[in-house]
Design a protein around this motif. Structure first.
Motif, PDB file in Angstrom:
ATOM      1  N   THR A 143       9.502  -3.901 -16.039  1.00 53.01           N
ATOM      2  CA  THR A 143       8.165  -3.942 -16.651  1.00 53.01           C
ATOM      3  C   THR A 143       7.142  -3.095 -15.893  1.00 53.01           C
ATOM      4  N   ALA A 144       7.571  -2.454 -14.782  1.00 52.37           N
ATOM      5  CA  ALA A 144       6.604  -1.719 -13.963  1.00 52.37           C
ATOM      6  C   ALA A 144       5.854  -0.686 -14.792  1.00 52.37           C
ATOM      7  N   ALA A 145       6.598   0.028 -15.652  1.00 53.88           N
ATOM      8  CA  ALA A 145       5.957   1.068 -16.459  1.00 53.88           C
ATOM      9  C   ALA A 145       4.915   0.435 -17.370  1.00 53.88           C
ATOM     10  N   MET A 146       5.289  -0.706 -17.967  1.00 53.32           N
ATOM     11  CA  MET A 146       4.366  -1.367 -18.883  1.00 53.32           C
ATOM     12  C   MET A 146       3.087  -1.803 -18.149  1.00 53.32           C
ATOM     13  N   TYR A 147       3.261  -2.439 -16.965  1.00 55.53           N
ATOM     14  CA  TYR A 147       2.071  -2.885 -16.231  1.00 55.53           C
ATOM     15  C   TYR A 147       1.242  -1.696 -15.751  1.00 55.53           C
ATOM     16  N   GLY A 148       1.949  -0.615 -15.379  1.00 57.53           N
ATOM     17  CA  GLY A 148       1.240   0.593 -14.963  1.00 57.53           C
ATOM     18  C   GLY A 148       0.383   1.121 -16.103  1.00 57.53           C
ATOM     19  N   MET A 149       0.971   1.142 -17.296  1.00 60.91           N
ATOM     20  CA  MET A 149       0.252   1.637 -18.477  1.00 60.91           C
ATOM     21  C   MET A 149      -0.928   0.729 -18.811  1.00 60.91           C
ATOM     22  N   LEU A 150      -0.670  -0.595 -18.742  1.00 59.34           N
ATOM     23  CA  LEU A 150      -1.733  -1.542 -19.101  1.00 59.34           C
ATOM     24  C   LEU A 150      -2.984  -1.295 -18.264  1.00 59.34           C
ATOM     25  N   SER A 151      -2.733  -0.970 -16.955  1.00 55.70           N
ATOM     26  CA  SER A 151      -3.883  -0.790 -16.070  1.00 55.70           C
ATOM     27  C   SER A 151      -4.666   0.470 -16.424  1.00 55.70           C
ATOM     28  N   SER A 152      -4.054   1.374 -17.206  1.00 50.42           N
ATOM     29  CA  SER A 152      -4.806   2.585 -17.539  1.00 50.42           C
ATOM     30  C   SER A 152      -5.454   2.501 -18.926  1.00 50.42           C
ATOM     31  N   ILE A 153      -5.274   1.384 -19.611  1.00 48.32           N
ATOM     32  CA  ILE A 153      -5.962   1.212 -20.894  1.00 48.32           C
ATOM     33  C   ILE A 153      -7.419   0.866 -20.614  1.00 48.32           C
ATOM     34  N   GLN A 154      -8.304   1.736 -21.063  1.00 42.80           N
ATOM     35  CA  GLN A 154      -9.700   1.545 -20.667  1.00 42.80           C
ATOM     36  C   GLN A 154     -10.496   0.664 -21.621  1.00 42.80           C
ATOM     37  N   SER A 155     -10.063   0.620 -22.884  1.00 40.97           N
ATOM     38  CA  SER A 155     -10.841  -0.183 -23.834  1.00 40.97           C
ATOM     39  C   SER A 155     -10.283  -1.593 -23.886  1.00 40.97           C
TER      40      SER A 155
ATOM     41  N   ASP B 150       0.834  -1.205   0.000  1.00 36.64           N
ATOM     42  CA  ASP B 150       0.000   0.000   0.000  1.00 36.64           C
ATOM     43  C   ASP B 150       0.871   1.258   0.000  1.00 36.64           C
ATOM     44  N   GLN B 151       2.199   1.072   0.026  1.00 37.25           N
ATOM     45  CA  GLN B 151       3.096   2.240   0.029  1.00 37.25           C
ATOM     46  C   GLN B 151       3.873   2.403  -1.276  1.00 37.25           C
ATOM     47  N   PHE B 152       4.196   1.281  -1.913  1.00 39.12           N
ATOM     48  CA  PHE B 152       5.062   1.345  -3.099  1.00 39.12           C
ATOM     49  C   PHE B 152       4.358   0.723  -4.297  1.00 39.12           C
ATOM     50  N   ASP B 153       4.943   0.998  -5.487  1.00 41.32           N
ATOM     51  CA  ASP B 153       4.457   0.333  -6.688  1.00 41.32           C
ATOM     52  C   ASP B 153       5.009  -1.103  -6.651  1.00 41.32           C
ATOM     53  N   ILE B 154       4.113  -2.063  -6.452  1.00 38.38           N
ATOM     54  CA  ILE B 154       4.562  -3.459  -6.280  1.00 38.38           C
ATOM     55  C   ILE B 154       5.233  -3.981  -7.552  1.00 38.38           C
TER      56      ILE B 154
ATOM     57  N   LEU C 233      11.171   9.013  -9.098  1.00 38.94           N
ATOM     58  CA  LEU C 233      10.976   9.835 -10.298  1.00 38.94           C
ATOM     59  C   LEU C 233      10.287   9.039 -11.390  1.00 38.94           C
ATOM     60  N   SER C 234      10.756   7.763 -11.542  1.00 37.52           N
ATOM     61  CA  SER C 234      10.140   6.979 -12.622  1.00 37.52           C
ATOM     62  C   SER C 234       8.678   6.697 -12.282  1.00 37.52           C
ATOM     63  N   ASN C 235       8.403   6.573 -10.966  1.00 35.94           N
ATOM     64  CA  ASN C 235       7.015   6.384 -10.550  1.00 35.94           C
ATOM     65  C   ASN C 235       6.167   7.598 -10.940  1.00 35.94           C
ATOM     66  N   ILE C 236       6.737   8.779 -10.744  1.00 37.95           N
ATOM     67  CA  ILE C 236       6.006  10.010 -11.108  1.00 37.95           C
ATOM     68  C   ILE C 236       5.740  10.012 -12.609  1.00 37.95           C
ATOM     69  N   LYS C 237       6.787   9.586 -13.361  1.00 38.74           N
ATOM     70  CA  LYS C 237       6.621   9.549 -14.830  1.00 38.74           C
ATOM     71  C   LYS C 237       5.479   8.616 -15.226  1.00 38.74           C
ATOM     72  N   ILE C 238       5.418   7.432 -14.550  1.00 31.75           N
ATOM     73  CA  ILE C 238       4.341   6.472 -14.867  1.00 31.75           C
ATOM     74  C   ILE C 238       2.991   7.114 -14.577  1.00 31.75           C
ATOM     75  N   GLN C 239       2.906   7.763 -13.400  1.00 33.15           N
ATOM     76  CA  GLN C 239       1.636   8.391 -13.018  1.00 33.15           C
ATOM     77  C   GLN C 239       1.230   9.446 -14.050  1.00 33.15           C
ATOM     78  N   MET C 240       2.242  10.245 -14.501  1.00 29.94           N
ATOM     79  CA  MET C 240       1.947  11.301 -15.474  1.00 29.94           C
ATOM     80  C   MET C 240       1.428  10.705 -16.784  1.00 29.94           C
ATOM     81  N   LYS C 241       2.110   9.624 -17.216  1.00 31.78           N
ATOM     82  CA  LYS C 241       1.715   8.958 -18.462  1.00 31.78           C
ATOM     83  C   LYS C 241       0.283   8.434 -18.352  1.00 31.78           C
ATOM     84  N   LYS C 242      -0.005   7.820 -17.169  1.00 31.72           N
ATOM     85  CA  LYS C 242      -1.351   7.257 -16.953  1.00 31.72           C
ATOM     86  C   LYS C 242      -2.402   8.354 -17.020  1.00 31.72           C
ATOM     87  N   THR C 243      -2.114   9.467 -16.311  1.00 30.91           N
ATOM     88  CA  THR C 243      -3.077  10.573 -16.287  1.00 30.91           C
ATOM     89  C   THR C 243      -3.257  11.127 -17.696  1.00 30.91           C
TER      90      THR C 243
END
Ligand SMILES: Cc1ncc(COP(=O)(O)O)c(C=O)c1O
Length: 499
Positions: free
Chosen positions: A446-458, A344-348, A404-414
């Motif tokens: 692969t964290a960025a990839m999995y992060g992105m996958l979760s934001s694909i809505q279709s 609940d604290q970090f990107d697993i 920083l990379s976590n912030i980048k993932i969040q920005m990409k998702k948003t």
């Protein structure tokens, strides 16, 4: 395009190529892999190899040609039926794995539903969200509809299941345990519901069917989940998991012969003769049947109990040590030997990447994001190293660069969420194409990839992306491995390149 070599390779050369290829693979022998391989140790592997070799060419399709295989298969099925509560009527067949066992049960339930319940149109399977995708595959292949039941505390919500029953319903499903979270659905309630509505009840005990009865013998309070419950119609149990048989071994069991007949296939008008086949495949590898028979007899109750004891203790140790670390947690206390590790604290997924760089292999799960750990006896030797590396991985994720990379993932998702859907689809198609062109290569992180996958809505976009990756994975690379074989240095380079 790759062509067949004009002349054959020397055996020595051939096997050295294959041995070298293995270096790229995940290090399961060191206890660093938490899925895919069920390692029982060297002696068990030797027994499997000997048994498999002895029957490698024999074919279980025709029992009159190979009575040896018929005898061994029937004995395997009978031993497993007894292990899972049969008092005599339970019968079944061996299959190539959990998926084939589940496919067979769904096909049998479909035919039974159409014949006995007079279901019109597409029969339905009611199953919790956590049930294995083999059921979706069965629905896809056999013209069935899946109705997904929500979970309560990561187990099938029995009230929701009752409410979802319709005239189309043929089958209710529960897992013992489910793969993503390692907990057991309320099987006795599901079986009772099936009896009440005259429905087919399938228990997916692919991963737990061997181990759970042994955990019970070791004193754990395991709920009833097998043929001791009168409402259970069929049950799948894999032998290439916790029975330690060679890959390609599972058993599908039915309450009695009447239910099993729905599985069989017969063609009577083929010029080649009357063709009868018990399961999906035609040819049935004799080696797999022999390995299952051999390993059950080699280990016996005593051997399985010993391995189960180690697994039970090791799982308890893992849970205790995860609980003691700030920032990571088990999604739900396991009822067998499967742990879903989340944070609940970090990107697993970033923690997964860091562990991956240290040699650990864990599947990434979603809803909730977690890492999958199926515990084996072999993990007893690697538990200290695992926790040293986990602490280091967490520390690393805490550092500025990872943040920083976590912030980048969040920005990409948003960013993706705020983009018009058409543009997102185009972007995903381009990314998918790039992965395909790169032969399905998945990056080490692969964290960025999995992060992105979760934001694909279709769902369509997600499927398109995964299909592109699959196309890439199953495409021949431009430089065939064997081209470098005449020059071993080049071959080593090539392997390094692949890995
Ligand atoms: C609960 C469960 N069911 C079905 C399967 C599918 O088994 P297989 O991969 O042998 O087809 C698995 C595999 O892990 C599983 O854990």
């Amino acid at each position: 395009m790759m062509t067949m070599p004009a002349t054959g390779f020397e055996q020595e050369n051939l096997f050295s190529i294959m041995e070298s290829l293995k270096y790229q693979d995940t290090k399961w022998r060191d206890g660093q892999t938490f899925c895919l391989v069920y390692d029982g140790g060297k002696e068990i592997a030797e027994v499997n190899k000997r048994a498999y070799n002895l029957f490698m060419s024999e074919n279980g399709l025709n029992p009159s040609a190979f009575p040896s295989l018929k005898t061994m298969e029937n004995e395997v099925v009978s031993i497993i039926a007894h292990h899972l509560g049969s008092t005599g009527d339970v019968c079944g067949t061996m299959t190539s794995g959990g998926t084939e066992s589940i496919l067979m049960a769904c096909k049998a339930a479909r035919d039974w539903g159409i014949q006995h319940k007079k279901i019109k149109g597409r029969p339905q399977i009611l199953m919790p969200e956590s049930a294995h995708p083999a059921f979706n595959k069965a629905a896809h292949y056999f013209g069935l509809d899946i109705v997904t039941i929500p979970m309560k505390a990561f187990r099938a919500d029995i009230i929701a299941m009752r409410q979802a029953i319709t005239e189309q319903t043929a089958m209710l499903v529960g897992s013992a345990p489910n793969y993503p979270f390692g907990v057991i659905d309320p099987i006795s309630d599901i079986a009772q519901l099936a009896q009440e509505y005259n429905l087919w009840c399938h228990v997916d005990a692919c991963i737990g069917g061997i181990l759970l009865p042994f955990f019970r013998k070791l004193g754990q309070d395991v709920p009833l989940f097998d043929f001791t419950l009168p409402g259970v119609t069929s049950l799948s149990v894999d032998l290439h998991k916790y029975a330690y048989a060679a890959k390609g071994t599972s058993v599908i069991l039915y309450k009695n012969n009447d239910f099993r007949r729905n599985q069989f296939f017969v063609a009577t008008d083929w010029p080649g003769g009357i063709y009868a086949s018990p399961s999906m495949t035609g040819t049935r590898p004799g080696g797999a049947i022999a390995s299952a028979w051999a390993i059950l007899h080699f280990l016996g109750e005593e051997g399985y109990l010993k391995l189960s004891q180690t697994i039970k203790q090791t799982t308890e140790e893992f849970v205790k040590r995860i609980d003691a670390i700030d920032g990571v947690t088990v999604v739900v206390p396991p009822e067998m030997s499967i742990i879903a590790l989340s944070s609940d604290q970090f990107d697993i997924y970033q923690i997964g990447d860091e562990m991956g760089l240290r040699g650990w292999y864990m599947d990434r799960q979603q809803s909730p994001p977690s890492l999958h750990l199926t515990i084996m006896a072999g993990h007893a030797k690697s538990v200290d190293q695992f926790f040293r590396d986990l602490e280091a991985a967490i520390l690393s994720v805490k550092t500025i660069s990872r943040k920083l990379s976590n912030i980048k993932i969040q920005m990409k998702k948003t960013f993706m969420k705020s983009m018009p859907q058409g543009l997102v689809s185009k972007m995903i198609r381009n990314e998918g194409q790039a992965i395909r062109d790169n032969h399905g290569a998945i990056p080490k992180r692969t964290a960025a990839m999995y992060g992105m996958l979760s934001s694909i809505q279709s769902e369509g976009d997600l499927i398109e992306l995964v299909l592109n990756i699959m196309d890439g994975i199953f495409t021949q690379k431009s430089t065939p491995i064997s081209k470098a074989t005449k020059d071993s240095d080049k071959f080593v380079e090539r392997v390094a390149d692949v890995s």
